[in-house]
Design an enzyme around this catalytic site. Structure first.
Site, PDB file in Angstrom:
ATOM      1  N   ALA A   1      -0.254  44.818 -19.598  1.00  0.00           N
ATOM      2  CA  ALA A   1       0.362  43.983 -18.585  1.00  0.00           C
ATOM      3  C   ALA A   1      -0.833  43.264 -17.859  1.00  0.00           C
ATOM      4  CB  ALA A   1       1.285  44.460 -17.624  1.00  0.00           C
ATOM      5  N   ARG A   2      -1.283  44.086 -16.671  1.00  0.00           N
ATOM      6  CA  ARG A   2      -2.312  43.445 -15.744  1.00  0.00           C
ATOM      7  C   ARG A   2      -3.307  44.767 -15.458  1.00  0.00           C
ATOM      8  NH1 ARG A   2      -1.185  39.103 -17.298  1.00  0.00           N
ATOM      9  NH2 ARG A   2      -0.660  37.343 -15.996  1.00  0.00           N
TER      10      ARG A   2
ATOM     11  N   GLU B   1     -12.595  42.838 -15.782  1.00  0.00           N
ATOM     12  CA  GLU B   1     -12.882  42.240 -17.129  1.00  0.00           C
ATOM     13  C   GLU B   1     -13.893  41.280 -17.005  1.00  0.00           C
ATOM     14  OE1 GLU B   1      -9.041  40.411 -18.579  1.00  0.00           O
ATOM     15  OE2 GLU B   1      -8.113  42.391 -18.760  1.00  0.00           O
TER      16      GLU B   1
ATOM     17  N   HIS C   1      -8.200  42.510 -24.184  1.00  0.00           N
ATOM     18  CA  HIS C   1      -7.115  41.135 -23.779  1.00  0.00           C
ATOM     19  C   HIS C   1      -6.683  40.415 -24.911  1.00  0.00           C
ATOM     20  CE1 HIS C   1      -5.893  39.557 -19.636  1.00  0.00           C
ATOM     21  NE2 HIS C   1      -4.778  39.335 -20.582  1.00  0.00           N
TER      22      HIS C   1
END
Length: 526
Positions: free
Chosen positions: A230-231, A260, A279
C-alpha cells in the site's frame, strides 16, 4: 487545436489516442527541467506519471495550461493547491492499477510463504537445499485484510480462491452489510488476535502511520506474516525488524518503504526472512496501458464537454457564492472531525441544515461533509464529484433535515453520525462571514476554531482538572494555543477541548487518561 505535452514514460497508446482525437501531441519522456520550464507555456495540457515534479515554480510559468493529467493514482508530485489557484484542473486515473496491485500482493504472499526468492538464490549458487526452505500452505490459513477498498476486495477474492479464511477490518464498511460473501468483518483487535497473515490496503495518514507497530505486533500470533503493497510508513520498519529477529514475525513482504528508494544497507531489506520488490505494484503492461488510455479519454472529454471525471480539485474551479465557501470548509472539517472521533461501524449520517444559505446549497454541503469524512479513510482521492458515489458504494445512509426555524445563528450545520457504538453530534457555524466555529459537541456548548491539533477530553466538572491536563502537556513540552470548555450541568461531566501546537502522541493521551476524573481522551488533526 489544443497542445498536449507528455513529459513522462506513459504508454504510447496515450499519445496515439490523443493524436487521433485531433490534438497536437508532443511526447518527451525524461524532458530536462530547464527545457520543460522553457516549453510549458506552449501547452494546454500536461500528462505525467510520478517522475516530473509539477511544483509551484513550474506552474508559475504555465499561463496557458488548463489541465494536468496523472497517468496513475497518486498526485504527490503535483502541487494541487497551486494548480487550483491558477484555475488548472488536476485529474488522475483511480482504479487503473487495482488488478496489478492485487496480483502483486498475491505474488508476494505466495513467494513469502514458499520461500521462492531464497530458494531460487540458493539453487543458483550451486546448492540443493530442500530442508531450509520448507514453506507454508495458504489453504486453511486466516488472512487479515486491513482496508476493503478496491484493491483490498480484489485481494480477498483471490485469497478465497486459495481456500483461505478471510477476515477484514475497514473503518467505514458496516458490519451488517455483506461486502463480499464469506468475509467476516472484525475490529482491529480481532485482526491482531486471529490472523496468520496480515496485509494492509489503506492510505497513509495520521491514523494509519505506523499502524503496525511494537504495540500492535505484540498482540499478534507468534509467527505472523506481514505484507505491505500500500504505502510506506503504514508499518514501523524498526518495530518489524525487531519482531523478525525475535521470531514474533516469521516472514514479511514489502513493495513500498518509509524511504524510497531505501538505502542499500537497509537491515530490513537484507533480512533473510524478508521478500521485497521496488514499488512494482502498478508496474504491469496491462496497468500502464489502462491508465494511459484512461487519462487520454478523460482529457479529451474535458476539452470536448467539460467533464471532470477523475478530477481531484474540480470544486475549486466552480463559481459559488463567496458566502458559501466558509460553510463548505466548515462542512469538510465537521466530516473530518467525525471521521476521527467515530467509534465502531458507521451506520447512518443525518445532516441538519438550519438557515436559508445552507438549505439552498444542501446537496453541496452534504457532499462536503462526506468529502471530509472519507478523505482520511480511503486510499483513492476523494473530491466533490465522487464523495456521494463512494458513500453509496460503501452502504452509508445519508439523510438531510432542513429547517428555517428560529435559531441562535443565521445558519447552523449539525452532523449526526450513528454507529454500532452510539451517536456523535457536532454543530458549527460561521461568524463574520469567514470565522469558522464549532459550537456544540455531543450536546456540550463550546466555541472552538476547528483547525490544527485538538485534544478532546471528557471529564468530571470539578476544580483542578484543567490544571492537571495542562501539567501533562507541559511535561511533554506541548504548547497550548487555545481552549474551550463546555458542560451541561455543574458538577457533572464536562468537555475540555484544547488546541495545541504539536501532534499529541498516544503516550501523552494515555497519561492524561490516567488522571483522576478523566473519562475519555481523543485527539483530532485538521
Amino acid at each position: 487545436m489544443k497542445n498536449i505535452l507528455i513529459a513522462d514514460a506513459v504508454d504510447k497508446s496515450c499519445s496515439e489516442m490523443l493524436h487521433n482525437f485531433g490534438y497536437d501531441v508532443k511526447f518527451q519522456p525524461g524532458i530536462k527541467r530547464d527545457e520543460l520550464f522553457n516549453q510549458i507555456n506552449e501547452y494546454n495540457a500536461l500528462i505525467v506519471r510520478s517522475e516530473t515534479q509539477v511544483d509551484g515554480e513550474l506552474l508559475s510559468r504555465a499561463d496557458n495550461l488548463e489541465v494536468i493529467g496523472r497517468a496513475g493514482a497518486g498526485v504527490d508530485n503535483i502541487d494541487v493547491s497551486k494548480a487550483s489557484r491558477k484555475g488548472i484542473l488536476v485529474m488522475n486515473t483511480p482504479g487503473g492499477n487495482t488488478n496489478s496491485t492485487a496480483e502483486h500482493t498475491m505474488a508476494l504472499l505466495l513467494g513469502m510463504c514458499r520461500n521462492i526468492a531464497q530458494a531460487n538464490q540458493s539453487l543458483k549458487s550451486g546448492k540443493w537445499d530442500r530442508k531450509n526452505f520448507k514453506g507454508t500452505e495458504l489453504s486453511g490459513k486466516t488472512i487479515g485484510i486491513i482496508g476493503l477498498g478496491k484493491i483490498g476486495k480484489e485481494v480477498a477474492i483471490r485469497c478465497q480462491a486459495f481456500g483461505m479464511n478471510v477476515i477484514a477490518f475497514d473503518p467505514i464498511a458496516q458490519s451488517d452489510i455483506k461486502i463480499l460473501p464469506n468475509i467476516k468483518l472484525v475490529n482491529l483487535d480481532k485482526i491482531w488476535e486471529m490472523a496468520d497473515i496480515i496485509t494492509v490496503h489503506v492510505p497513509l495518514n495520521s491514523e494509519t502511520n505506523h499502524l503496525i507497530s511494537d504495540s500492535t505486533l505484540s498482540k499478534c500470533k507468534n509467527g505472523v506474516k506481514i505484507i505491505n503493497c500500500a504505502r510506506g510508513g503504514i508499518i514501523d520498519e524498526n518495530a518489524l525488524l525487531k519482531a523478525l529477529y525475535s521470531g514474533k514475525v516469521s516472514a514479511a513482504a514489502f513493495d513500498v518503504y518509509e524511504t524510497e528508494p531505501p538505502a542499500s544497507n537497509n537491515e530490513l531489506i537484507n533480512h533473510p526472512k524478508v521478500l521485497c520488490t521496488p514499488h512494482l505494484g502498478a508496474s504491469t503492461e496491462e496497468a500502464q496501458i489502462k491508465v494511459a488510455q484512461q487519462i487520454a479519454l478523460q482529457i479529451n472529454n474535458y476539452f470536448r464537454s467539460g467533464e471532470h471525471k477523475g478530477a481531484v480539485n474540480s470544486f475549486s474551479l466552480n463559481n459559488h457564492d463567496e458566502k458559501l465557501l466558509p460553510y463548505l470548509k466548515l462542512a469538510e472539517n465537521l466530516g473530518s472531525i467525525q471521521s476521527q472521533l467515530l467509534e465502531g461501524y458507521l451506520k447512518e449520517i443525518n445532516v441538519e441544515l438550519n438557515g436559508e444559505l445552507l438549505i439552498e446549497n444542501s446537496e453541496l454541503i452534504t457532499t462536503a461533509i462526506l468529502k471530509g469524512f472519507l478523505s482520511g479513510r480511503l486510499s483513492e482521492i476523494v473530491n466533490y464529484i465522487n464523495a456521494p458515489i463512494l458513500a453509496k458504494e460503501l452502504g452509508i445512509s445519508v439523510n438531510e433535515k432542513k429547517s428555517s426555524g428560529k435559531i441562535n445563528y443565521s445558519n447552523l450545520l449539525t452532523t449526526n453520525f450513528f454507529s454500532d457504538k452510539g451517536k456523535k453530534n457536532i454543530s458549527g457555524t460561521v461568524f463574520d462571514r469567514s470565522e469558522i466555529r464549532v459550537v456544540n459537541i455531543n450536546n456540550y456548548r463550546i466555541d472552538l476554531k476547528p483547525e490544527g491539533n485538538l485534544l478532546i477530553c471528557t471529564n468530571v466538572d470539578k476544580p483542578g482538572m484543567l490544571a492537571n491536563i495542562s501539567r501533562v502537556l507541559s511535561e511533554a513540552k506541548i504548547n497550548i494555543a487555545g481552549l474551550s470548555l463546555g458542560r451541561i450541568e455543574a458538577g457533572k461531566d464536562a468537555l475540555t477541548v484544547i488546541s495545541v501546537d504539536d501532534r499529541i502522541s498516544d503516550q501523552v493521551k494515555n497519561k492524561i487518561s490516567l488522571l483522576e476524573g478523566i473519562t475519555k481522551v481523543q485527539s483530532v488533526v485538521i
